[in-house]
Write a protein that holds these residues in place. Structure first.
Motif, PDB file in Angstrom:
ATOM      1  N   VAL A 117       0.874  -1.163   0.000  1.00 49.55           N
ATOM      2  CA  VAL A 117       0.000   0.000   0.000  1.00 49.55           C
ATOM      3  C   VAL A 117       0.914   1.216   0.000  1.00 49.55           C
ATOM      4  O   VAL A 117       1.805   1.332   0.853  1.00 49.55           O
ATOM      5  CB  VAL A 117      -0.918  -0.002   1.235  1.00 49.55           C
ATOM      6  CG1 VAL A 117      -1.782   1.247   1.265  1.00 49.55           C
ATOM      7  CG2 VAL A 117      -1.776  -1.257   1.253  1.00 49.55           C
ATOM      8  N   VAL A 118       0.712   2.132  -0.977  1.00 49.93           N
ATOM      9  CA  VAL A 118       1.639   3.247  -1.132  1.00 49.93           C
ATOM     10  C   VAL A 118       0.918   4.586  -1.034  1.00 49.93           C
ATOM     11  O   VAL A 118      -0.267   4.709  -1.370  1.00 49.93           O
ATOM     12  CB  VAL A 118       2.400   3.168  -2.478  1.00 49.93           C
ATOM     13  CG1 VAL A 118       3.335   1.971  -2.498  1.00 49.93           C
ATOM     14  CG2 VAL A 118       1.440   3.116  -3.664  1.00 49.93           C
ATOM     15  N   VAL A 119       1.660   5.593  -0.552  1.00 50.87           N
ATOM     16  CA  VAL A 119       1.206   6.980  -0.521  1.00 50.87           C
ATOM     17  C   VAL A 119       2.342   7.853  -1.037  1.00 50.87           C
ATOM     18  O   VAL A 119       3.450   7.372  -1.281  1.00 50.87           O
ATOM     19  CB  VAL A 119       0.794   7.417   0.909  1.00 50.87           C
ATOM     20  CG1 VAL A 119      -0.397   6.614   1.403  1.00 50.87           C
ATOM     21  CG2 VAL A 119       1.970   7.301   1.879  1.00 50.87           C
ATOM     22  N   SER A 120       2.072   9.129  -1.181  1.00 49.15           N
ATOM     23  CA  SER A 120       3.101  10.076  -1.591  1.00 49.15           C
ATOM     24  C   SER A 120       4.106  10.298  -0.456  1.00 49.15           C
ATOM     25  O   SER A 120       3.775  10.161   0.730  1.00 49.15           O
ATOM     26  CB  SER A 120       2.437  11.404  -1.961  1.00 49.15           C
ATOM     27  OG  SER A 120       3.395  12.443  -2.061  1.00 49.15           O
ATOM     28  N   GLU A 121       5.332  10.645  -0.815  1.00 51.13           N
ATOM     29  CA  GLU A 121       6.330  10.995   0.201  1.00 51.13           C
ATOM     30  C   GLU A 121       5.880  12.195   1.024  1.00 51.13           C
ATOM     31  O   GLU A 121       6.330  12.392   2.157  1.00 51.13           O
ATOM     32  CB  GLU A 121       7.682  11.307  -0.463  1.00 51.13           C
ATOM     33  CG  GLU A 121       8.415  10.079  -0.989  1.00 51.13           C
ATOM     34  CD  GLU A 121       9.057   9.256   0.121  1.00 51.13           C
ATOM     35  OE1 GLU A 121       8.973   9.665   1.295  1.00 51.13           O
ATOM     36  OE2 GLU A 121       9.633   8.200  -0.180  1.00 51.13           O
ATOM     37  N   ASP A 122       4.973  13.004   0.466  1.00 54.20           N
ATOM     38  CA  ASP A 122       4.474  14.181   1.186  1.00 54.20           C
ATOM     39  C   ASP A 122       3.349  13.837   2.156  1.00 54.20           C
ATOM     40  O   ASP A 122       2.922  14.694   2.938  1.00 54.20           O
ATOM     41  CB  ASP A 122       3.959  15.225   0.185  1.00 54.20           C
ATOM     42  CG  ASP A 122       5.067  15.774  -0.700  1.00 54.20           C
ATOM     43  OD1 ASP A 122       6.202  15.883  -0.209  1.00 54.20           O
ATOM     44  OD2 ASP A 122       4.791  16.078  -1.869  1.00 54.20           O
ATOM     45  N   ASN A 123       2.873  12.614   2.118  1.00 46.71           N
ATOM     46  CA  ASN A 123       1.807  12.182   3.018  1.00 46.71           C
ATOM     47  C   ASN A 123       2.432  11.755   4.352  1.00 46.71           C
ATOM     48  O   ASN A 123       3.368  10.955   4.368  1.00 46.71           O
ATOM     49  CB  ASN A 123       1.040  11.015   2.392  1.00 46.71           C
ATOM     50  CG  ASN A 123      -0.244  10.685   3.135  1.00 46.71           C
ATOM     51  OD1 ASN A 123      -0.255  10.552   4.351  1.00 46.71           O
ATOM     52  ND2 ASN A 123      -1.330  10.506   2.383  1.00 46.71           N
ATOM     53  N   PRO A 124       1.950  12.268   5.501  1.00 42.34           N
ATOM     54  CA  PRO A 124       2.576  11.926   6.796  1.00 42.34           C
ATOM     55  C   PRO A 124       2.265  10.515   7.293  1.00 42.34           C
ATOM     56  O   PRO A 124       2.823  10.099   8.314  1.00 42.34           O
ATOM     57  CB  PRO A 124       1.986  12.982   7.745  1.00 42.34           C
ATOM     58  CG  PRO A 124       0.675  13.359   7.142  1.00 42.34           C
ATOM     59  CD  PRO A 124       0.873  13.273   5.651  1.00 42.34           C
ATOM     60  N   ALA A 125       1.417   9.779   6.613  1.00 44.09           N
ATOM     61  CA  ALA A 125       1.061   8.433   7.067  1.00 44.09           C
ATOM     62  C   ALA A 125       2.295   7.533   7.075  1.00 44.09           C
ATOM     63  O   ALA A 125       3.104   7.549   6.149  1.00 44.09           O
ATOM     64  CB  ALA A 125      -0.016   7.836   6.172  1.00 44.09           C
ATOM     65  N   ALA A 169       2.657   8.945  -6.247  1.00 45.49           N
ATOM     66  CA  ALA A 169       3.805   9.788  -5.891  1.00 45.49           C
ATOM     67  C   ALA A 169       3.532  11.262  -6.191  1.00 45.49           C
ATOM     68  O   ALA A 169       4.048  12.149  -5.498  1.00 45.49           O
ATOM     69  CB  ALA A 169       5.050   9.312  -6.637  1.00 45.49           C
ATOM     70  N   ARG A 170       2.703  11.526  -7.199  1.00 52.17           N
ATOM     71  CA  ARG A 170       2.390  12.911  -7.579  1.00 52.17           C
ATOM     72  C   ARG A 170       1.216  13.490  -6.788  1.00 52.17           C
ATOM     73  O   ARG A 170       0.948  14.695  -6.866  1.00 52.17           O
ATOM     74  CB  ARG A 170       2.063  12.984  -9.073  1.00 52.17           C
ATOM     75  CG  ARG A 170       3.223  12.668 -10.002  1.00 52.17           C
ATOM     76  CD  ARG A 170       2.869  12.992 -11.442  1.00 52.17           C
ATOM     77  NE  ARG A 170       1.755  12.178 -11.924  1.00 52.17           N
ATOM     78  CZ  ARG A 170       1.890  11.035 -12.588  1.00 52.17           C
ATOM     79  NH1 ARG A 170       3.120  10.566 -12.840  1.00 52.17           N
ATOM     80  NH2 ARG A 170       0.848  10.356 -13.005  1.00 52.17           N
ATOM     81  N   ASP A 171       0.503  12.662  -6.035  1.00 49.62           N
ATOM     82  CA  ASP A 171      -0.732  13.090  -5.378  1.00 49.62           C
ATOM     83  C   ASP A 171      -0.592  12.983  -3.860  1.00 49.62           C
ATOM     84  O   ASP A 171      -0.638  11.886  -3.293  1.00 49.62           O
ATOM     85  CB  ASP A 171      -1.895  12.215  -5.868  1.00 49.62           C
ATOM     86  CG  ASP A 171      -3.238  12.640  -5.297  1.00 49.62           C
ATOM     87  OD1 ASP A 171      -3.276  13.545  -4.440  1.00 49.62           O
ATOM     88  OD2 ASP A 171      -4.262  12.047  -5.712  1.00 49.62           O
ATOM     89  N   PRO A 172      -0.445  14.094  -3.150  1.00 49.57           N
ATOM     90  CA  PRO A 172      -0.279  14.040  -1.681  1.00 49.57           C
ATOM     91  C   PRO A 172      -1.454  13.399  -0.962  1.00 49.57           C
ATOM     92  O   PRO A 172      -1.297  12.921   0.170  1.00 49.57           O
ATOM     93  CB  PRO A 172      -0.132  15.515  -1.291  1.00 49.57           C
ATOM     94  CG  PRO A 172       0.323  16.199  -2.534  1.00 49.57           C
ATOM     95  CD  PRO A 172      -0.330  15.461  -3.660  1.00 49.57           C
ATOM     96  N   ASN A 173      -2.639  13.357  -1.596  1.00 50.51           N
ATOM     97  CA  ASN A 173      -3.815  12.743  -0.983  1.00 50.51           C
ATOM     98  C   ASN A 173      -4.105  11.354  -1.554  1.00 50.51           C
ATOM     99  O   ASN A 173      -5.151  10.771  -1.269  1.00 50.51           O
ATOM    100  CB  ASN A 173      -5.043  13.635  -1.155  1.00 50.51           C
ATOM    101  CG  ASN A 173      -4.975  14.875  -0.288  1.00 50.51           C
ATOM    102  OD1 ASN A 173      -4.513  14.812   0.853  1.00 50.51           O
ATOM    103  ND2 ASN A 173      -5.394  16.007  -0.827  1.00 50.51           N
ATOM    104  N   GLY A 174      -3.189  10.841  -2.355  1.00 50.82           N
ATOM    105  CA  GLY A 174      -3.426   9.556  -3.011  1.00 50.82           C
ATOM    106  C   GLY A 174      -3.014   8.372  -2.162  1.00 50.82           C
ATOM    107  O   GLY A 174      -2.180   8.472  -1.261  1.00 50.82           O
ATOM    108  N   ILE A 175      -3.618   7.220  -2.477  1.00 56.62           N
ATOM    109  CA  ILE A 175      -3.229   5.936  -1.888  1.00 56.62           C
ATOM    110  C   ILE A 175      -3.451   4.885  -2.959  1.00 56.62           C
ATOM    111  O   ILE A 175      -4.415   4.955  -3.737  1.00 56.62           O
ATOM    112  CB  ILE A 175      -4.040   5.623  -0.609  1.00 56.62           C
ATOM    113  CG1 ILE A 175      -3.485   4.363   0.086  1.00 56.62           C
ATOM    114  CG2 ILE A 175      -5.529   5.464  -0.906  1.00 56.62           C
ATOM    115  CD1 ILE A 175      -4.065   4.132   1.489  1.00 56.62           C
TER     116      ILE A 175
END
Length: 536
Positions: free
Chosen positions: A214-222, A296-302
């Motif tokens: 499960v991946v999120v953006s590097e800008d996501n604090p999760a 990676a391009r979407d801070p709110n993406g998963i």
């Protein structure tokens, strides 16, 4: 510490047996070294024959030589475990069907199985010619010799595991590609058809492992998500990051198409068991790399992707129901302790075509492991991981309830682990049993081959046994020691005199240091294990 590969540390085992049966011309030479027992003298050459009494090799300086097998140890990846005869012909025995019918999972049949058939063809000096007709779920692969004469025909059908087991029962299939273990109902059906004990090593083959991240953006604090929250996010029940305690923002879900192997794993392990389906708001992307790049391009993406396509996205740790957090890595998939992991199987019936048996044996060879990885599955080449990378697990273990804990035993366990490295080979058992499961039996051979290599020949091996939390701590302590002893004895019996028994020790640690939650059968199964640790 980065996982250290020991690829190539185990050799092709059954392929030599198949070559003896069909005597295949064009196969690559098998180089071995014969060392006088006790040392002091050795000879190397191409192995021509082995009949348990003598070795026949072709030495570059002395030509063909016959050596007494009782006086020499064979060293090298090509060393036979059973009688071996030099190759002569690719032809099949008279009356044997040329067609090998391999049916089952689309996840396995789309890329992995064609790659493995191609690799097997190369290993016996044959060519593989693929043919796909109007139906994309059906493929034929012709294996031909140097004169373009057909040796055998592989029929690959990808209509699912359920249908393939029915074909195995009615005789229309020889090998099933399964993305799940065989069920009790299927076992009974096959037993009625005359195929009994389908969970035995002769019929059940764990050929690879599959996992996703499960991946999120590097800008996501999760950093970590519970498996329940992951399910609810992908089902559209959680739609804003603030609902899980993170800065507000609409959650954008990315996934590959429903027929992809990545989504099939996730659906089987996370959504379907909770009676959930993927949200209609999900953005469907046609590749794993595309999912990673979009997230990676979407801070709110998963999103969901495979280990091979993490790229610039950030992988999320998975928190299980009991609070145990597992970091996604190839190592944790190989140990099967990452929650989004599953085994990939072949189930074989009665195989009359020797190329069918040869193909299965080839799949367990070192050469096949790179092809398994190329198809984005996780191979079974043993890796190593240092004690310092097990900190989360140890911290969790130190918070265990008093009835499931013993401080003196825990201190001894930490002492055993500290300064050692854990090998990804992990032996598992059935409930209340010391009987090894299907993958564990194959891992005995892998461990022996690792220990025979120069890199590991003088290293100590610690076999650390564990139990689940069912029953009393004291009785589980006895059971865990029995499991460690069982692996110890099985290892020595299988290795004969080729490894030093003084380098192997075994201990039981009851239900300490669990690798999964004990609140489900799946988790308890993961905790019934023997780990392999290596020390200088």
């Amino acid at each position: 510490m980065k996982a250290i590969s020991v690829a190539g540390a185990f050799r092709t085992v059954g392929l030599a047996l198949m070559l003896a049966a069909i005597a295949s011309a064009g196969a690559e030479a098998t180089e071995v070294t014969l060392r006088l027992k006790g040392g002091g003298f050795q000879l190397s050459g191409e192995l021509k024959e082995y009949d348990t009494n003598k070795y026949v090799i072709e030495n570059k300086s002395f030509g063909t030589m016959t050596l007494d097998a009782s006086r020499f140890d064979c060293i090298g990846q090509g060393c036979p475990r059973a009688p071996f005869a030099a190759p002569a012909s690719l032809s099949l025995p008279r009356g044997v069907s040329r067609t090998i019918r391999i049916h089952g999972s689309d996840v396995i049949g789309a890329e992995l199985m064609p790659l493995l058939v191609q690799g097997y063809a190369n290993s016996i000096g044959a060519k593989a010619v693929k043919a796909v007709g109007a139906n994309p779920l059906e493929m034929q692969i012709r294996l031909t010799d140097a004169n373009d004469r057909e040796i055998t025909l592989v029929e690959l059908h990808r209509y699912g595991t359920d249908q393939a087991f029915q074909g195995l029962a009615n005789g229309s299939v020889e090998i099933v590609m399964a993305d799940r273990p065989i069920t009790e109902e299927e076992l009974a059906m096959l037993a009625r058809a005359g195929l009994s004990d389908m969970r035995s090593p002769a019929h059940e083959h764990v050929i690879a492992l599959d996992g996703l991240v499960v991946v999120v953006s590097e800008d996501n604090p999760a950093v970590s998500l519970s498996i329940e929250n992951v399910a609810r996010i992908f089902a559209g029940q959680l739609t804003d990051w603030s609902e899980i305690g993170l800065p507000p923002g609409r959650i954008n879900v990315y996934a590959t198409e429903s027929r992809s192997g990545t989504f099939s794993v996730f659906d089987a392990l996370v959504l379907r068991p909770r009676n959930l389906t993927l949200t209609r708001e999900a953005q469907i992307i046609d590749s794993n790399s595309g999912v990673s790049d979009a997230v990676a391009r979407d801070p709110n993406g998963i999103g969901l992707t495979s280990f091979a396509f993490l790229r610039n996205a950030k992988a999320i740790n998975i928190e299980s129901s009991c609070g145990l957090i597992t970091r996604p890595s190839v190592f944790t998939v190989k140990t099967e302790e990452y929650p989004l992991t599953r085994r990939i199987y072949l189930y074989s019936g009665i195989l009359t075509n020797p190329h069918a048996r040869g193909l299965i044996d080839y799949i367990f060879s070192p050469a096949a492991q790179s092809q398994i990885a190329a198809a984005q599955f996780v191979d079974q080449t043993p890796d190593l991981l240092g004690f310092e990378d097990q900190g989360g697990r140890i911290a969790y273990a130190l918070n265990a309830p008093s009835e499931d804990f013993d401080m003196a035993m825990m201190r001894q366990l930490i002492s055993d682990m500290n300064g050692a490295q854990r090998m990804s080979i992990t032996f598992r058992f059935r409930l209340g049993s010391v009987d090894l499961d299907a993958r564990a039996r194959a891992d005995i051979d892998r461990l022996i081959e690792v220990m025979r290599t120069p890199e590991f020949s003088n290293k100590s091996i610690l076999l650390l046994g564990y139990a689940d939390s069912v029953g009393q701590f004291s009785s589980n302590s006895v059971l865990s020691q029995r499991r460690a002893t069982q692996v110890h004895e099985t290892l020595l019996a299988a290795a004969g005199n080729t490894i030093n028994p003084a380098l192997i020790s075994s201990r039981g640690y009851s239900e300490l240091a669990p690798v999964a939650c004990n609140d489900s059968e799946e988790g308890r199964n993961l905790n019934r294990r023997v780990e392999v640790w290596v020390r200088e």
